[in-house]
Motif scaffolding. Structure first.
Motif, PDB file in Angstrom:
ATOM      1  N   UNK A  72       0.840  -1.187   0.000  1.00 15.56           N
ATOM      2  CA  UNK A  72       0.000   0.000   0.000  1.00 15.56           C
ATOM      3  C   UNK A  72       0.874   1.236   0.000  1.00 15.56           C
ATOM      4  N   UNK A  73       0.250   2.385  -0.249  1.00 18.84           N
ATOM      5  CA  UNK A  73       0.983   3.641  -0.407  1.00 18.84           C
ATOM      6  C   UNK A  73       0.686   4.569   0.771  1.00 18.84           C
ATOM      7  N   UNK A  74       1.699   5.313   1.201  1.00 18.46           N
ATOM      8  CA  UNK A  74       1.525   6.332   2.226  1.00 18.46           C
ATOM      9  C   UNK A  74       2.208   7.619   1.779  1.00 18.46           C
ATOM     10  N   UNK A  75       1.719   8.736   2.332  1.00 18.96           N
ATOM     11  CA  UNK A  75       2.186  10.062   1.908  1.00 18.96           C
ATOM     12  C   UNK A  75       1.997  10.221   0.402  1.00 18.96           C
ATOM     13  N   UNK A  76       0.926   9.647  -0.099  1.00 15.21           N
ATOM     14  CA  UNK A  76       0.700   9.477  -1.542  1.00 15.21           C
ATOM     15  C   UNK A  76      -0.465  10.339  -2.011  1.00 15.21           C
ATOM     16  N   UNK A  79       3.403  13.619  -1.358  1.00 15.30           N
ATOM     17  CA  UNK A  79       4.597  13.601  -0.518  1.00 15.30           C
ATOM     18  C   UNK A  79       4.683  14.738   0.478  1.00 15.30           C
ATOM     19  N   UNK A  80       3.551  15.394   0.775  1.00 13.43           N
ATOM     20  CA  UNK A  80       3.587  16.618   1.579  1.00 13.43           C
ATOM     21  C   UNK A  80       2.950  16.493   2.958  1.00 13.43           C
ATOM     22  N   UNK A 108       9.122  17.583  -2.874  1.00 16.97           N
ATOM     23  CA  UNK A 108       9.099  19.040  -3.028  1.00 16.97           C
ATOM     24  C   UNK A 108      10.106  19.692  -2.082  1.00 16.97           C
ATOM     25  N   UNK A 109      10.183  19.176  -0.868  1.00 19.18           N
ATOM     26  CA  UNK A 109      11.154  19.704   0.097  1.00 19.18           C
ATOM     27  C   UNK A 109      12.575  19.471  -0.395  1.00 19.18           C
ATOM     28  N   UNK A 117      14.454  16.670   5.472  1.00 18.16           N
ATOM     29  CA  UNK A 117      13.049  16.268   5.417  1.00 18.16           C
ATOM     30  C   UNK A 117      12.913  14.844   4.884  1.00 18.16           C
ATOM     31  N   UNK A 118      13.720  14.496   3.901  1.00 20.65           N
ATOM     32  CA  UNK A 118      13.687  13.145   3.336  1.00 20.65           C
ATOM     33  C   UNK A 118      14.192  12.137   4.356  1.00 20.65           C
ATOM     34  N   UNK A 119      15.332  12.429   4.933  1.00 21.64           N
ATOM     35  CA  UNK A 119      15.919  11.511   5.915  1.00 21.64           C
ATOM     36  C   UNK A 119      14.975  11.276   7.083  1.00 21.64           C
TER      37      UNK A 119
END
Length: 257
Positions: A72-76, A79-80, A108-109, A117-119
């Motif tokens: 399943x997908x999250x933050x989808x 990505x914000x 975007x970040x 933000x990614x880490x």
């Protein structure tokens, strides 16, 4: 590609397929059809990939320990979302029976220069994905665009604990490309961790799939693509796989989600 090699490629692609329905109008009935389609006379797809709200229904159909995994997908897809909300979404999906989590990184970040933000996002979701749950990170390479940024996104996701890095959501103008795949696979090789690769969006035929498989075999190793290291995220490609396995030709037309 000769017919024997085409059928061999189709069989491999089937075993690596995350059969996907992430359409906005998906229903319980379509999930039931998806679960059935994932189990073919030639073998099963690796997984189905669906919205979180359908995970419990899919688990009820497939049952515990089924060979077709539920992703399943999250933050989808954007990505914000806030980290706490994504972590909660992940926990609920796993409780409902998800085997694999496909997380959209905050791309975007990253484009704005915020690597932390990614880490932070990947580490937070990684903490929720206790083995044997698999974490795939979606980089959205078509939006990152620049090769250096695709490489950096790959590095950040791998270093933060991703089990797979995935090209795309399938929801933007440019999804999987061989150019992005090349960068991602080379980054996996250079990082030296056991991390998989998933191409998603725009792969509509066995002929398309063969190009990605050949690239992975060239960069990694001839026997590298397997369900634990390589996936295709697609919805329509199954029709072409079955046509080839039934003795027909591969379509030359690509199709995405």
């Amino acid at each position: 590609m000769n017919n024997h090699l085409l059928r061999e490629t189709a069989a491999v692609a089937l075993s690596l397929l995350d059969l996907t329905d992430l359409t906005d109008d998906c229903t319980d009935q379509r999930i039931e059809v998806l679960c059935a389609r994932a189990q073919t006379p030639f073998g099963n797809s690796a997984a189905i990939c669906i919205w979180p709200r359908f995970v419990a229904h899919a688990r009820g159909i497939l049952g515990a320990g089924h060979p077709v995994r539920i992703a399943t997908v999250v933050n989808f897809p954007g990505g914000d979302m806030e980290i706490a909300d994504v972590a909660a979404e992940t926990r609920e999906a796993i409780a409902d029976g998800a085997d694999e989590i496909d997380l959209v990184i905050p791309y975007h970040a990253l484009i704005a220069g915020n690597e932390k933000a990614v880490t932070d996002m990947v580490k937070a979701v990684r903490a929720e994905c206790v083995a044997p749950v698999i974490l795939k990170t979606i980089l959205e390479t078509g939006e990152l665009k620049e090769p250096a940024l695709i490489r950096r996104a790959s590095e950040l996701a791998i270093d933060a604990g991703a089990d797979f890095i995935k090209t795309s959501t399938g929801k933007v103008a440019v999804n999987a490309t061989l150019e992005a795949a090349d960068i991602m696979l080379r980054t996996i090789r250079e990082r030296g961790r056991n991390v998989g690769f998933k191409a998603a969006g725009g792969i509509g035929s066995v002929s398309d799939a063969a190009l990605y498989l050949r690239l992975a075999e060239t960069i990694m190793a001839p026997d590298w693509p397997m369900p634990s290291t390589f996936r295709f995220g697609a919805s329509r490609v199954l029709d072409d796989i079955l046509a080839v396995l039934n003795g027909g030709p591969s379509s030359s037309a690509s199709a995405g989600y």
